[in-house]
Design a protein around this motif. Structure first.
Motif, mmCIF file in Angstrom:
data_model
loop_
_atom_site.group_PDB
_atom_site.id
_atom_site.type_symbol
_atom_site.label_atom_id
_atom_site.label_comp_id
_atom_site.label_asym_id
_atom_site.label_seq_id
_atom_site.Cartn_x
_atom_site.Cartn_y
_atom_site.Cartn_z
ATOM 1 N N VAL A 160 0.858 -1.187 0.000
ATOM 2 C CA VAL A 160 0.000 0.000 0.000
ATOM 3 C C VAL A 160 0.892 1.233 0.000
ATOM 4 N N THR A 161 0.615 2.164 -0.883
ATOM 5 C CA THR A 161 1.401 3.404 -0.932
ATOM 6 C C THR A 161 0.481 4.618 -0.885
ATOM 7 N N HIS A 162 1.023 5.677 -0.370
ATOM 8 C CA HIS A 162 0.315 6.967 -0.372
ATOM 9 C C HIS A 162 1.358 8.045 -0.676
ATOM 10 N N LYS A 163 1.329 8.546 -1.900
ATOM 11 C CA LYS A 163 2.272 9.579 -2.315
ATOM 12 C C LYS A 163 1.726 10.954 -1.940
ATOM 13 N N ILE A 164 2.579 11.767 -1.340
ATOM 14 C CA ILE A 164 2.148 13.105 -0.911
ATOM 15 C C ILE A 164 3.015 14.155 -1.580
ATOM 16 N N LYS A 165 2.357 15.058 -2.282
ATOM 17 C CA LYS A 165 3.048 16.210 -2.871
ATOM 18 C C LYS A 165 2.902 17.375 -1.902
ATOM 19 N N VAL A 166 4.010 18.014 -1.540
ATOM 20 C CA VAL A 166 3.979 19.116 -0.565
ATOM 21 C C VAL A 166 4.220 20.436 -1.278
ATOM 22 N N GLN A 167 3.328 21.400 -1.063
ATOM 23 C CA GLN A 167 3.475 22.750 -1.616
ATOM 24 C C GLN A 167 3.701 23.729 -0.473
ATOM 25 N N TYR A 168 4.772 24.507 -0.562
ATOM 26 C CA TYR A 168 5.053 25.538 0.439
ATOM 27 C C TYR A 168 4.660 26.887 -0.134
ATOM 28 N N LEU A 169 3.851 27.635 0.608
ATOM 29 C CA LEU A 169 3.329 28.913 0.131
ATOM 30 C C LEU A 169 3.594 30.014 1.155
ATOM 31 N N GLY A 170 3.543 31.275 0.696
ATOM 32 C CA GLY A 170 3.614 32.418 1.605
ATOM 33 C C GLY A 170 5.026 32.806 1.985
ATOM 34 N N ALA A 171 5.211 33.154 3.263
ATOM 35 C CA ALA A 171 6.490 33.691 3.776
ATOM 36 C C ALA A 171 7.488 32.572 4.018
ATOM 37 N N TYR B 29 -2.622 5.571 -3.242
ATOM 38 C CA TYR B 29 -3.314 6.840 -3.056
ATOM 39 C C TYR B 29 -2.340 7.997 -3.278
ATOM 40 N N GLU B 30 -2.910 9.150 -3.622
ATOM 41 C CA GLU B 30 -2.107 10.360 -3.791
ATOM 42 C C GLU B 30 -2.876 11.546 -3.217
ATOM 43 N N SER B 31 -2.150 12.492 -2.686
ATOM 44 C CA SER B 31 -2.788 13.715 -2.193
ATOM 45 C C SER B 31 -1.754 14.830 -2.132
ATOM 46 N N THR B 32 -2.249 16.053 -1.953
ATOM 47 C CA THR B 32 -1.382 17.232 -1.874
ATOM 48 C C THR B 32 -1.523 17.865 -0.506
ATOM 49 N N LEU B 33 -0.394 18.171 0.106
ATOM 50 C CA LEU B 33 -0.378 18.862 1.396
ATOM 51 C C LEU B 33 0.082 20.293 1.147
ATOM 52 N N LYS B 34 -0.829 21.244 1.322
ATOM 53 C CA LYS B 34 -0.483 22.655 1.150
ATOM 54 C C LYS B 34 -0.094 23.244 2.502
ATOM 55 N N VAL B 35 1.126 23.757 2.576
ATOM 56 C CA VAL B 35 1.651 24.346 3.806
ATOM 57 C C VAL B 35 1.856 25.839 3.559
ATOM 58 N N GLU B 36 1.070 26.662 4.256
ATOM 59 C CA GLU B 36 1.160 28.114 4.030
ATOM 60 C C GLU B 36 1.686 28.812 5.280
ATOM 61 N N PHE B 37 2.723 29.631 5.059
ATOM 62 C CA PHE B 37 3.323 30.410 6.148
ATOM 63 C C PHE B 37 2.843 31.855 6.025
ATOM 64 N N PHE B 38 2.193 32.355 7.082
ATOM 65 C CA PHE B 38 1.687 33.721 7.101
ATOM 66 C C PHE B 38 2.665 34.616 7.860
ATOM 67 N N ASP B 39 2.955 35.776 7.277
ATOM 68 C CA ASP B 39 3.944 36.709 7.833
ATOM 69 C C ASP B 39 3.283 37.606 8.875
ATOM 70 N N LEU B 40 3.519 37.319 10.156
ATOM 71 C CA LEU B 40 2.946 38.134 11.220
ATOM 72 C C LEU B 40 3.665 39.476 11.349
ATOM 73 N N ASP B 41 4.976 39.505 11.043
ATOM 74 C CA ASP B 41 5.737 40.758 11.136
ATOM 75 C C ASP B 41 5.154 41.817 10.219
ATOM 76 N N GLU B 42 4.749 41.400 9.027
ATOM 77 C CA GLU B 42 4.201 42.351 8.057
ATOM 78 C C GLU B 42 2.916 42.979 8.580
ATOM 79 N N ALA B 43 2.044 42.154 9.157
ATOM 80 C CA ALA B 43 0.777 42.668 9.680
ATOM 81 C C ALA B 43 0.981 43.552 10.902
ATOM 82 N N LYS B 44 2.017 43.220 11.718
ATOM 83 C CA LYS B 44 2.268 43.977 12.943
ATOM 84 C C LYS B 44 3.041 45.271 12.705
ATOM 85 N N ALA B 45 3.756 45.371 11.584
ATOM 86 C CA ALA B 45 4.679 46.493 11.352
ATOM 87 C C ALA B 45 4.071 47.872 11.626
#
Length: 201
Positions: free
Chosen positions: A1-12, A60-76
């Protein structure tokens, strides 16, 4: 049994520092994502699983979207610090700010000028300070200049029985607002500073 995961890094991504652990179910059809954010002061991490497909009974296959939000930008905008303020009787306005970050998209502030002797608000308006003229001071702070009469400031007049009045005591409150937060679940609060000054006749 296999489960392939594609990881996408987004944001900061440049500020990203995190560990991820994937915990699969017995059949490998689904999994839980455990996130350890190692830069909580500057980022928030959100993960989302999408595009789940089954290519066969055991693959099985799926995509893991990982998004980093920039708190410094909002706080500036709310982290700037007013060091000094001057207000002229005709609305000449000078504000010295420390901790100003170049490249800031917006620096929205509510300016309230309170006449301490008349005990009433003389001027109140929310303005983007980046529309003001700004210059760099020798101490590294930024000086913002503007004619507030363009924004509705009325000339401060002497008291009818006070022809020898030299200056008017004023209180200035500056409320800085964060950028509209694009970070889910983050509601940054505004910050208010109070300074005193004199408008000379």
């Amino acid at each position: 049994v296999t489960h392939k995961i594609k990881v996408q890094y987004l944001g900061a991504i440049d500020k990203a520092d995190a560990n991820f652990t994937l915990k699969f179910s017995d059949e490998l059809k689904s999994f839980d994502t455990l996130v350890q954010n190692l830069n909580k002061e500057a980022t928030q991490v959100n993960v989302q699983v999408s595009d789940f497909t089954r290519s066969s009974d055991y693959n099985y296959e799926s995509t893991l979207k990982v998004e980093f939000f920039d708190l410094d930008e909002a706080k500036a905008p709310i982290l700037v610090n007013p060091e000094n303020v001057k207000v002229g009787i005709k609305g000449q306005f000078e504000l010295e700010l420390s901790n100003f970050k170049e490249g800031m998209d917006q620096l929205r502030a509510e300016i309230v000028v309170y006449d301490k002797e008349k005990k009433k608000i003389h001027f109140k308006k929310t303005i983007d300070l980046l529309t003001f003229n700004k210059s760099l001071l020798d101490n590294g702070n930024i000086l913002f200049k503007e004619e507030l009469k363009k924004h509705g400031f009325e000339k401060i007049k002497k008291f009818p029985l006070g022809p020898f009045e030299k200056a008017r005591e004023l209180k200035v409150t500056l409320t800085f607002f964060p950028l509209v937060s694009k970070v889910p679940g983050q509601e940054l609060k505004s910050v208010t500073h109070t300074l005193n000054t004199k408008a000379k006749f």
